[in-house]
Design a protein around this motif. Structure first.
Motif, short mmCIF file in Angstrom:
data_model
loop_
_atom_site.label_atom_id
_atom_site.label_comp_id
_atom_site.label_asym_id
_atom_site.label_seq_id
_atom_site.Cartn_x
_atom_site.Cartn_y
_atom_site.Cartn_z
N LYS A 84 0.75 -1.20 0.10
CA LYS A 84 0.09 -0.16 -0.20
C LYS A 84 0.78 1.17 0.14
N ARG A 85 2.09 1.23 -0.69
CA ARG A 85 2.82 2.47 -0.51
C ARG A 85 2.73 3.04 -2.04
N THR A 86 2.24 2.41 -2.86
CA THR A 86 1.75 2.97 -4.34
C THR A 86 0.63 3.79 -4.17
N MET A 87 0.76 4.99 -4.44
CA MET A 87 -0.48 6.04 -4.13
C MET A 87 -0.74 6.68 -5.60
N CYS A 88 -1.97 6.73 -5.59
CA CYS A 88 -2.49 7.59 -6.76
C CYS A 88 -2.14 9.06 -6.71
N ARG A 89 -1.38 9.60 -7.81
CA ARG A 89 -0.93 11.06 -7.68
C ARG A 89 -1.99 12.07 -7.53
N PHE A 90 -3.43 11.56 -8.02
CA PHE A 90 -4.43 12.65 -7.92
C PHE A 90 -4.86 12.67 -6.75
N CYS A 91 -5.56 11.50 -6.03
CA CYS A 91 -6.38 11.66 -4.68
C CYS A 91 -5.81 10.90 -3.60
N ARG A 92 -4.20 10.54 -4.15
CA ARG A 92 -3.64 10.04 -2.76
C ARG A 92 -4.11 8.71 -2.19
N THR A 93 -5.16 7.97 -2.91
CA THR A 93 -5.52 6.83 -2.20
C THR A 93 -4.30 5.75 -2.83
N PRO A 94 -4.00 4.71 -1.73
CA PRO A 94 -2.93 3.91 -2.05
C PRO A 94 -3.53 2.89 -3.13
N TRP A 95 -2.86 2.25 -3.75
CA TRP A 95 -3.42 1.13 -5.03
C TRP A 95 -3.32 -0.02 -3.79
N ASP A 96 -4.09 -0.87 -3.96
CA ASP A 96 -4.30 -2.11 -3.22
C ASP A 96 -4.43 -3.43 -3.95
N GLY A 97 -3.34 -4.11 -4.09
CA GLY A 97 -3.33 -5.53 -4.65
C GLY A 97 -3.60 -6.56 -4.05
N SER A 98 -3.85 -6.42 -2.72
CA SER A 98 -3.91 -7.52 -1.63
C SER A 98 -5.11 -8.66 -1.86
N SER A 99 -6.07 -8.25 -2.74
CA SER A 99 -7.11 -9.20 -2.99
C SER A 99 -6.89 -9.85 -4.21
N LEU A 100 -5.53 -9.52 -5.17
CA LEU A 100 -5.36 -10.52 -5.91
C LEU A 100 -4.85 -11.96 -5.82
N VAL A 101 -4.94 -13.02 -6.76
CA VAL A 101 -4.45 -14.06 -6.16
C VAL A 101 -3.13 -14.22 -6.84
N LEU A 102 -2.41 -14.62 -5.70
CA LEU A 102 -0.76 -14.84 -6.11
C LEU A 102 -0.37 -15.88 -7.00
N GLY A 103 0.52 -15.97 -7.97
CA GLY A 103 0.95 -16.80 -8.76
C GLY A 103 -0.01 -17.34 -9.95
N THR A 104 -0.72 -16.20 -10.29
CA THR A 104 -1.59 -16.74 -11.52
C THR A 104 -1.60 -15.40 -12.36
N MET A 105 -2.72 -15.28 -13.42
CA MET A 105 -2.71 -14.25 -14.35
C MET A 105 -3.95 -13.81 -14.53
N TYR A 106 -4.00 -12.50 -14.69
CA TYR A 106 -5.46 -11.84 -15.07
C TYR A 106 -5.35 -11.38 -16.30
N SER A 107 -6.55 -11.49 -17.14
CA SER A 107 -6.54 -11.21 -18.23
C SER A 107 -6.88 -9.76 -18.76
N TYR A 108 -6.81 -8.93 -17.73
CA TYR A 108 -6.83 -7.59 -17.96
C TYR A 108 -5.98 -6.67 -17.17
N ASP A 109 -6.03 -5.22 -17.06
CA ASP A 109 -4.95 -4.50 -16.66
C ASP A 109 -5.35 -4.51 -15.30
N ILE A 110 -4.66 -4.99 -14.30
CA ILE A 110 -5.13 -4.77 -12.81
C ILE A 110 -4.93 -3.32 -12.22
N PHE A 111 -4.22 -2.29 -12.88
CA PHE A 111 -4.29 -0.89 -12.39
C PHE A 111 -5.32 -0.29 -12.75
#
Length: 171
Positions: A84-111
């Motif tokens: 949660k150290r990666t912050m949006c430059r506009f609103c300062r909201t942290p990007w949160d990837g903790s709900s993503l499944v480790l070790g696999t692939m998503y077919s869309y841009d997660i950001f």
């Protein structure tokens, strides 16, 4: 002993491994911190997550063809997904990837999948909002699609923004 558990899709595993082999890679670099991650031949494939995006975020993104369209295989490490150290430059909201499944692939841009503020939902051409303040698209993958701006008509992947212009890392 063969592992018969349902830990991932073999088609996805083969796709990732063949894309890496075609690019003569056996490691994947995290888009956020640059950490090189070993890629394994069984699930979990990496200590992070892979994803496909129609835009090349960095030199670490590997080009591949998916349903006749060029996509870029990209990765984010487990440390960046959870810190949660990666912050949006506009609103300062942290990007949160903790709900993503480790070790696999998503077919869309997660950001692009979860825009945190109005700035992230603006047309890349005329800079007008594509969505109203409380409006959301139906699926995470919809944010990675090519859409036409209702204001200027330019068709683009408007929700996918450059990581450098959208996020900043906090110490």
């Amino acid at each position: 002993m063969e592992d018969e558990g349902n830990h991932g899709n073999d088609e996805t595993r083969c796709f990732i491994l063949s894309t890496l082999a075609a690019n003569q890679q056996n490691r994947a670099a995290c888009l956020l911190c640059g950490t090189l991650m070993a890629v394994f031949d069984r699930y979990p494939l990496v200590d992070g997550s892979f994803f496909l995006t129609p835009k090349k975020h960095s030199a670490a993104c590997l080009p591949t063809k998916v349903e006749g369209k060029t996509q870029f295989l990209s990765a984010v490490c487990m440390g960046c997904m959870d810190n949660k150290r990666t912050m949006c430059r506009f609103c300062r909201t942290p990007w949160d990837g903790s709900s993503l499944v480790l070790g696999t692939m998503y077919s869309y841009d997660i950001f692009a999948a979860v825009p945190c503020c109005q700035e992230r939902s603006k047309c890349n051409s005329c800079k007008k909002p594509l969505l109203s303040t409380f409006q959301r698209l139906n699926f995470y993958s919809d944010y990675s699609q090519d859409v036409a701006c209702p204001h200027c008509g330019v068709s683009d992947h408007h929700f996918i923004k450059s990581l450098a212009s959208t996020y900043q890392m906090q110490p």
